[in-house]
Design an enzyme around this catalytic site. Sequence first.
Site, PDB file in Angstrom:
ATOM      1  N   ILE A  82      50.644  58.454  68.619  1.00 45.62           N
ATOM      2  CA  ILE A  82      50.916  57.354  69.543  1.00 45.62           C
ATOM      3  C   ILE A  82      50.958  57.861  70.973  1.00 45.62           C
ATOM      4  CG2 ILE A  82      52.605  55.604  70.220  1.00 45.62           C
ATOM      5  CD1 ILE A  82      53.420  55.445  67.246  1.00 45.62           C
ATOM      6  N   ALA A 109      60.170  53.218  71.905  1.00 46.27           N
ATOM      7  CA  ALA A 109      59.552  52.510  70.783  1.00 46.27           C
ATOM      8  C   ALA A 109      59.395  53.483  69.618  1.00 46.27           C
ATOM      9  CB  ALA A 109      58.202  51.935  71.190  1.00 46.27           C
ATOM     10  N   GLU A 154      70.135  48.189  63.258  1.00 48.42           N
ATOM     11  CA  GLU A 154      69.288  47.010  63.342  1.00 48.42           C
ATOM     12  C   GLU A 154      69.681  46.017  62.247  1.00 48.42           C
ATOM     13  OE1 GLU A 154      65.240  48.318  63.195  1.00 48.42           O
ATOM     14  OE2 GLU A 154      65.376  49.457  65.069  1.00 48.42           O
ATOM     15  N   HIS A 182      61.883  45.609  66.927  1.00 54.94           N
ATOM     16  CA  HIS A 182      61.162  46.610  66.129  1.00 54.94           C
ATOM     17  C   HIS A 182      59.799  46.067  65.692  1.00 54.94           C
ATOM     18  CE1 HIS A 182      61.931  50.360  63.442  1.00 54.94           C
ATOM     19  NE2 HIS A 182      60.667  50.289  63.815  1.00 54.94           N
TER      20      HIS A 182
END
Length: 415
Positions: free
Chosen positions: A162, A238, A269, A292
């Site tokens: 990423i 992220a 979360e 997310h």
Amino acid sequence: MSKLSLPKDKIKIVLLENVHDNAVAYLRSHGYENIESHKGALDADDLKAAIADAHMVGIRSRTKLSKDVLASAEKLMVIGAFCIGTNQIDLHEAQCRGIPVFNAPYSNTRSVAELVLGQVIMLARGIPRRNWICHEGGWDKSAAGSTEVRGKTLGIVGYGHIGTQLSVIAEALGMKVRFYDIVDKLALGNAQSCASLRELMEVSDFVSLHVPDTTQTRNMITATEIGWMKPGSFLVNAARGKIVDIDALAEALRSGHLAGAALDVFPVEPASVEDVFESPLRGMKNVILTPHIGGSTQEAQANIGNEVAEKLVKYSDNGSTVGAVNFPEVMLPVHKGGSRFMHIHRNVPGVISRINDVFGRRGLNIVGQYLRTDEKVGYVVVDVDGMIEPGMGVRRELEEIEGTIRSRFLQCEEP
């Protein structure tokens, strides 16, 4: 074609959390029809019941495959995580039970990189606050605090799949890219590496985090590291929620040291859409909060469906463990006109000699043998000439070898 020790129509596959239709289509195209799908995650008791007789399980991030849950699935031979992260799976327990786990580390890289770059642009333009003002009936057209990203420095922590994708598209917008990774990485384009995390934090206008969740990265960004950042800079996360000390970040935003932040992941979360999301960052008008969704695009989910389903099929059909996150990786050629035995065992001395003795005493010629081990387990694949006749007892004797976790075999006929 290959005949498994268990026929394909007897292999039960359970998929949870709306795994993409591409996965189902791929599995069916390779002869796997016994597929049970669930739209969401299941609680522990329902999950145990659902996978009690499953041979393959496919999940996303909300399904928790704990030690207790895995103990209820005695037939389970492989797990597919249709996502990047595998923290929701007890990888050690799965390994000890001879169950490889496959994930999709590449398929959503573009989606995450695009989200991060979008957040960088939104933060630079002060969009979170301006959006809030418009919703409240206001109208602030001032250019104060609004800048272009061109010419600004983006610091990327973790220069993997990423991070490198983000590097390329950020540079295409005219940004300067610096990166830091604990492993030496080849820079793409005009990106430049930093010798330390502190150097990166000090020179960047935007810092974006792209590291895995490990003991080394948890709480990696605390008040100390945030203090190294330029006054008026921005932080984007992220990657994984436990990387950043959220209370320290909130304080830096309240004090004005940081001009804003964007987070897609959090230390805690909600387990479902019915649960309330709690965070000290809620209500801050210079912060972007997303649930997310970095990899939650139609394109990413379609790619993930194909990638993980392919790995499950290759393991079931061929024994290949390439891409497994908790298992020795063995890349195997297709074997035709013979038999293939797969033996998973504790990594202790003498197992291979006893395996070879089983074949030698039966006069079976070994034409290929592939062995990989890690600290805990060994995985050996043995190809022998010819078909194994019923009653030879090869598999039974292999399973009786001390240290054996499980074994499988394939009869590999000529097409």
